[in-house]
Motif scaffolding. Structure first.
Motif, PDB file in Angstrom:
ATOM      1  N   LEU A   1       0.834  -1.191   0.000  1.00 51.28           N
ATOM      2  CA  LEU A   1       0.000   0.000   0.000  1.00 51.28           C
ATOM      3  C   LEU A   1       0.875   1.249   0.000  1.00 51.28           C
ATOM      4  CD1 LEU A   1      -3.007   0.671   0.210  1.00 51.28           C
ATOM      5  CD2 LEU A   1      -2.736   0.741   2.676  1.00 51.28           C
ATOM      6  N   GLU A   2       0.522   2.195  -0.831  1.00 43.63           N
ATOM      7  CA  GLU A   2       1.224   3.475  -0.879  1.00 43.63           C
ATOM      8  C   GLU A   2       1.162   4.139   0.500  1.00 43.63           C
ATOM      9  OE1 GLU A   2       3.620   5.755  -2.847  1.00 43.63           O
ATOM     10  OE2 GLU A   2       2.533   4.256  -3.970  1.00 43.63           O
TER      11      GLU A   2
ATOM     12  N   THR B   1       1.178   7.043   1.415  1.00 44.18           N
ATOM     13  CA  THR B   1       0.376   8.270   1.504  1.00 44.18           C
ATOM     14  C   THR B   1      -1.121   7.990   1.603  1.00 44.18           C
ATOM     15  OG1 THR B   1       0.464   8.307  -0.891  1.00 44.18           O
ATOM     16  CG2 THR B   1       1.962   9.774   0.270  1.00 44.18           C
TER      17      THR B   1
ATOM     18  N   PRO C   1      -4.043   6.608   3.683  1.00 46.65           N
ATOM     19  CA  PRO C   1      -4.437   6.103   4.999  1.00 46.65           C
ATOM     20  C   PRO C   1      -5.594   5.115   4.848  1.00 46.65           C
ATOM     21  CG  PRO C   1      -5.302   8.328   4.687  1.00 46.65           C
ATOM     22  CD  PRO C   1      -4.572   7.961   3.424  1.00 46.65           C
TER      23      PRO C   1
ATOM     24  N   LEU D   1     -14.477  -2.299   1.239  1.00 55.54           N
ATOM     25  CA  LEU D   1     -14.337  -1.988  -0.190  1.00 55.54           C
ATOM     26  C   LEU D   1     -14.650  -3.198  -1.074  1.00 55.54           C
ATOM     27  CD1 LEU D   1     -11.185   0.293  -0.434  1.00 55.54           C
ATOM     28  CD2 LEU D   1     -13.484   0.839  -1.181  1.00 55.54           C
TER      29      LEU D   1
ATOM     30  N   VAL E   1      -1.426  12.124  -5.396  1.00 49.57           N
ATOM     31  CA  VAL E   1      -0.451  11.689  -4.398  1.00 49.57           C
ATOM     32  C   VAL E   1      -0.461  10.163  -4.257  1.00 49.57           C
ATOM     33  CG1 VAL E   1       0.063  11.762  -1.933  1.00 49.57           C
ATOM     34  CG2 VAL E   1      -0.464  13.865  -3.144  1.00 49.57           C
ATOM     35  N   TRP E   2      -1.647   9.570  -4.152  1.00 50.31           N
ATOM     36  CA  TRP E   2      -1.752   8.115  -3.951  1.00 50.31           C
ATOM     37  C   TRP E   2      -1.210   7.338  -5.133  1.00 50.31           C
ATOM     38  CZ3 TRP E   2      -7.596   8.587  -2.420  1.00 50.31           C
ATOM     39  CH2 TRP E   2      -7.677   9.109  -1.121  1.00 50.31           C
TER      40      TRP E   2
ATOM     41  N   TRP F   1     -16.355   6.304  -6.905  1.00 46.46           N
ATOM     42  CA  TRP F   1     -15.470   6.299  -5.742  1.00 46.46           C
ATOM     43  C   TRP F   1     -14.904   4.925  -5.380  1.00 46.46           C
ATOM     44  CZ3 TRP F   1     -12.126   8.673  -3.202  1.00 46.46           C
ATOM     45  CH2 TRP F   1     -11.830   8.352  -1.879  1.00 46.46           C
ATOM     46  N   ARG F   2     -15.780   3.925  -5.174  1.00 45.21           N
ATOM     47  CA  ARG F   2     -15.304   2.624  -4.708  1.00 45.21           C
ATOM     48  C   ARG F   2     -14.329   1.999  -5.710  1.00 45.21           C
ATOM     49  NH1 ARG F   2     -16.189  -3.004  -4.082  1.00 45.21           N
ATOM     50  NH2 ARG F   2     -17.499  -3.166  -5.915  1.00 45.21           N
TER      51      ARG F   2
ATOM     52  N   LEU G   1     -10.954   3.950  -5.782  1.00 48.74           N
ATOM     53  CA  LEU G   1     -10.132   3.703  -4.598  1.00 48.74           C
ATOM     54  C   LEU G   1      -9.556   2.294  -4.643  1.00 48.74           C
ATOM     55  CD1 LEU G   1      -9.125   4.952  -2.010  1.00 48.74           C
ATOM     56  CD2 LEU G   1     -11.153   4.094  -0.844  1.00 48.74           C
ATOM     57  N   MET G   2     -10.404   1.339  -5.015  1.00 43.43           N
ATOM     58  CA  MET G   2      -9.961  -0.058  -5.066  1.00 43.43           C
ATOM     59  C   MET G   2      -8.853  -0.239  -6.091  1.00 43.43           C
ATOM     60  SD  MET G   2     -10.382  -2.643  -3.368  1.00 43.43           S
ATOM     61  CE  MET G   2      -9.132  -3.891  -3.668  1.00 43.43           C
TER      62      MET G   2
ATOM     63  N   THR H   1      -6.796   1.948  -7.015  1.00 41.62           N
ATOM     64  CA  THR H   1      -5.607   2.637  -6.513  1.00 41.62           C
ATOM     65  C   THR H   1      -4.876   1.763  -5.496  1.00 41.62           C
ATOM     66  OG1 THR H   1      -6.701   4.760  -6.805  1.00 41.62           O
ATOM     67  CG2 THR H   1      -4.780   4.727  -5.364  1.00 41.62           C
ATOM     68  N   ILE H   2      -5.649   1.045  -4.673  1.00 40.84           N
ATOM     69  CA  ILE H   2      -5.044   0.214  -3.628  1.00 40.84           C
ATOM     70  C   ILE H   2      -4.339  -0.997  -4.237  1.00 40.84           C
ATOM     71  CG2 ILE H   2      -5.575  -1.322  -1.688  1.00 40.84           C
ATOM     72  CD1 ILE H   2      -7.850   0.649  -0.993  1.00 40.84           C
TER      73      ILE H   2
ATOM     74  N   ARG I   1      -2.472  14.498   4.494  1.00 41.39           N
ATOM     75  CA  ARG I   1      -2.066  13.130   4.808  1.00 41.39           C
ATOM     76  C   ARG I   1      -1.596  12.983   6.251  1.00 41.39           C
ATOM     77  NH1 ARG I   1      -1.785   9.058   6.654  1.00 41.39           N
ATOM     78  NH2 ARG I   1      -0.559   7.221   6.109  1.00 41.39           N
TER      79      ARG I   1
ATOM     80  N   ARG J   1      -7.070   9.972   8.860  1.00 42.64           N
ATOM     81  CA  ARG J   1      -7.162   8.591   9.306  1.00 42.64           C
ATOM     82  C   ARG J   1      -7.722   7.664   8.233  1.00 42.64           C
ATOM     83  NH1 ARG J   1      -8.972  11.476  13.459  1.00 42.64           N
ATOM     84  NH2 ARG J   1     -11.083  11.105  12.726  1.00 42.64           N
ATOM     85  N   ASN J   2      -8.487   8.185   7.282  1.00 43.33           N
ATOM     86  CA  ASN J   2      -8.987   7.355   6.188  1.00 43.33           C
ATOM     87  C   ASN J   2      -9.052   8.194   4.903  1.00 43.33           C
ATOM     88  OD1 ASN J   2     -11.615   8.703   6.054  1.00 43.33           O
ATOM     89  ND2 ASN J   2     -12.033   7.686   8.002  1.00 43.33           N
ATOM     90  N   PRO J   3      -9.273   7.550   3.765  1.00 39.29           N
ATOM     91  CA  PRO J   3      -9.187   8.275   2.493  1.00 39.29           C
ATOM     92  C   PRO J   3     -10.148   9.467   2.393  1.00 39.29           C
ATOM     93  CG  PRO J   3      -9.264   5.914   2.110  1.00 39.29           C
ATOM     94  CD  PRO J   3      -9.498   6.109   3.562  1.00 39.29           C
ATOM     95  N   GLU J   4     -11.367   9.291   2.877  1.00 39.92           N
ATOM     96  CA  GLU J   4     -12.352  10.370   2.765  1.00 39.92           C
ATOM     97  C   GLU J   4     -11.947  11.561   3.638  1.00 39.92           C
ATOM     98  OE1 GLU J   4     -13.008   7.266   3.449  1.00 39.92           O
ATOM     99  OE2 GLU J   4     -14.240   6.516   1.797  1.00 39.92           O
TER     100      GLU J   4
ATOM    101  N   MET K   1      -8.953  12.363   4.407  1.00 36.69           N
ATOM    102  CA  MET K   1      -7.833  13.035   3.753  1.00 36.69           C
ATOM    103  C   MET K   1      -8.341  13.995   2.672  1.00 36.69           C
ATOM    104  SD  MET K   1      -4.370  11.365   2.284  1.00 36.69           S
ATOM    105  CE  MET K   1      -3.492  12.003   0.866  1.00 36.69           C
TER     106      MET K   1
END
Lengths: 257, 270
Positions: free
Chosen positions: A79-80, A82, A84, A93, B34-35, B152-153, B156-157, B159-160, B211, B215-218, B220
């Motif tokens: 995981l990156e 940056t 969180p 998810l 950034v991510w 969104w989902r 984000l997924m 990206t992870i 960052r 604590r979580n993506p949203e 941020m």
């Protein structure tokens, strides 16, 4: 014989005209655990990526059963820094409910980490999280790429044991890649030794005597496995052909002596 | 009406309103920059925006439209070229970024009847914000934020873990394209505020600052918007009192906030 979940017909993947996976035939049914072993660069990861639909075959075919749900446990979760992310958020998810996600974490033994940051998990915890993530989708087929990487030797035996239990509970098929020959030989139903092509395949007890296996892994590995399997075979003779969990315990003890 | 008129009538308030509108989308998109380590990519798109302006003069379409079209074209070209793996991605980005900027500047010089404020394009001309610009900004912001919420989902997924997302049936490639479209839109509207050379700063600095506390993506994303607001408000105030250029003042304020947060705040989660 039930229909196969996945069937590979002459599957070939080429990179720059060099075959990385060469005419592989394979079928996975419900309840099967198939372990792919082979030296580095043997095309193991490419093969399962073709099964997952991430890698396009150059020729041949991958046939999947209708509406097959695949649970994938990748090699790493890098995981990156940056980004969180908590364990709970990562699980949600998947699109499954809170209760389903917690149950899956409970099953793989990491429910206590629900509110931890994914960045703080150890290698073993990450693997169990990824397994829970795959589990939450209630897969028909579980595909694991070196699930025990970064896990200590006690944890490895427990992890393979868990995979076998999950196979029984979900009645799913399992394909995994592994380097942990000793543990694989104890925990798996069928081994495919890959070196671009399938150089040999069969049940663990037979495969370590196979000339092609000896050629691929060398005499030393084959002999050490043969010695190991000599002990192991006694258990087999008492209990029949099926590998049971007591064998895995035996295998674990054996490792420690 | 009179209140709206007096607010929109004053160029300072128009600039502030426009800046806040851009910060509203730059925050969430900046988090993705950034991510996904796309900072240099954002730079390339921003540089090619200048080429877009030239093109819009050539084929006489609205400037914003010309920029969006050029950015999307360059983005798609980048994705296709990086697949061939003939050159490393950062080399490719460097070539495209500076070539696009240079071609834009050269072709501008061939159009003597077109009077363009080059400094304004490069460093922003926040105080020349018109009502039509405001419409573009808030229209674009509404569109991008809606799209972001819907996708969104999946975004984000992927990206992870891109492969895991693919196996779970998330259309990773199409989402990548959607993200590029959103970037192009944001660059087209943000160009007015900070100029093509400083857009990446407005995307990255608030997100990086957030960052530290998120604590979580949203969380941020929300914090990135807040830091964007602080940068715009602070920067404009600075510019008003010190008579400094508006765009660079916004970036300087964002940077000061970044230093302050990293110097004082404890890390929320590593």
């Amino acid at each position: 014989m039930p229909d196969a979940l996945v069937r590979l017909h002459q599957l070939t993947v080429q990179f720059d005209d060099r075959p990385v996976v060469d005419r592989v035939e394979m079928a996975v049914r419900r309840g099967d655990i198939i372990t792919i072993i082979g030296p580095n660069g043997a095309g193991k990861t490419t093969l399962i990526k073709a099964v997952l639909g991430i890698q396009k075959p150059s020729s041949g075919k991958v046939s999947l059963a209708n509406s097959l749900v695949i649970g994938y446990v990748p090699q790493h979760l890098s995981l990156e820094a940056t980004l969180p992310l908590s364990v709970r958020r990562f699980m949600l998810l998947s699109g499954r409910s809170d209760a389903e996600c917690e149950a899956a974490l409970e099953r793989t033994g990491v429910r206590h980490l629900l509110d931890a940051s994914v960045h703080h998990l150890s290698g073993g915890e990450k693997q169990r999280l990824l397994l829970a993530r795959a589990l939450a989708r209630r897969p028909d087929l579980l595909v694991l790429d070196e699930p025990a990487q970064g896990v200590d030797i006690n944890g490895q035996a427990a992890l393979y044991d868990l995979i076998r239990q999950l196979r029984d509970e979900l009645n799913c098929g399992v394909i995994m890649i592994s380097h942990d020959l000793h543990l694989v030989m104890a925990a798996t139903d069928k081994v495919i030794c890959l070196n671009q092509h399938v150089c040999c395949s069969g049940y663990p007890a037979d495969i370590s005597h196979d000339p092609a296996f000896i050629e691929t892994f060398g005499h030393q590995v084959a002999e050490s496995l043969a010695v190991y399997h000599h002990n192991h075979n006694h258990r087999h003779n008492l209990h029949g052909d099926v590998v049971t969990s007591t064998d895995v315990q035996g295998a674990c003890d054996h490792e420690h002596h | 009406m009179s209140i709206i008129d007096s607010v929109l009538g004053d160029f300072f308030w128009r600039a502030l309103l426009g800046g806040l509108g851009v910060a509203l989308v730059a925050g969430p998109l900046g988090c993705f920059v950034v991510w996904r380590r796309m900072a240099y990519f954002g730079d390339t798109l921003a540089h090619s925006a200048l080429l877009g302006i030239t093109l819009s003069f050539l084929i006489s379409v609205p400037m914003n439209l010309g920029v969006v079209i050029t950015c999307v074209t360059i983005a798609v070209a980048l994705v296709l070229l990086s697949r061939t793996r003939a050159l490393a991605t950062d080399t490719l980005l460097g070539i495209l970024a500076h070539s696009a900027l240079a071609i834009g500047l050269v072709s501008l010089s061939f159009m003597p009847d077109v009077r363009v404020d080059l400094t304004g394009l490069l460093f922003g001309d926040l105080l020349a914000m018109s009502r039509q610009d405001l419409l573009w900004i808030y229209g674009g912001a509404a569109f991008v934020l809606t799209l972001l919420a819907i996708l969104w989902r999946g975004l984000l997924m992927s990206t992870i873990h891109e492969e895991l997302a693919r196996v779970e049936g998330i259309p990773v490639e199409r989402l990548r394209l959607a993200l590029m479209l959103m970037f192009s839109l944001v660059i087209a509207v943000a160009m007015k505020i900070v100029g093509v050379l400083l857009i990446t700063a407005l995307l990255i600095i608030p997100a990086a600052t957030a960052r530290r506390l998120a604590r979580n993506p949203e969380h941020m994303m929300a914090l990135a918007v807040v830091f964007g607001f602080i940068a715009v408000t602070g920067g404009l105030t600075l510019s008003w009192h010190l008579d400094s250029p508006a765009g660079p003042s916004v970036v300087v304020t964002a940077f000061l906030a970044f230093l302050l947060v990293y110097g004082t705040a404890r890390n929320a989660s590593r």
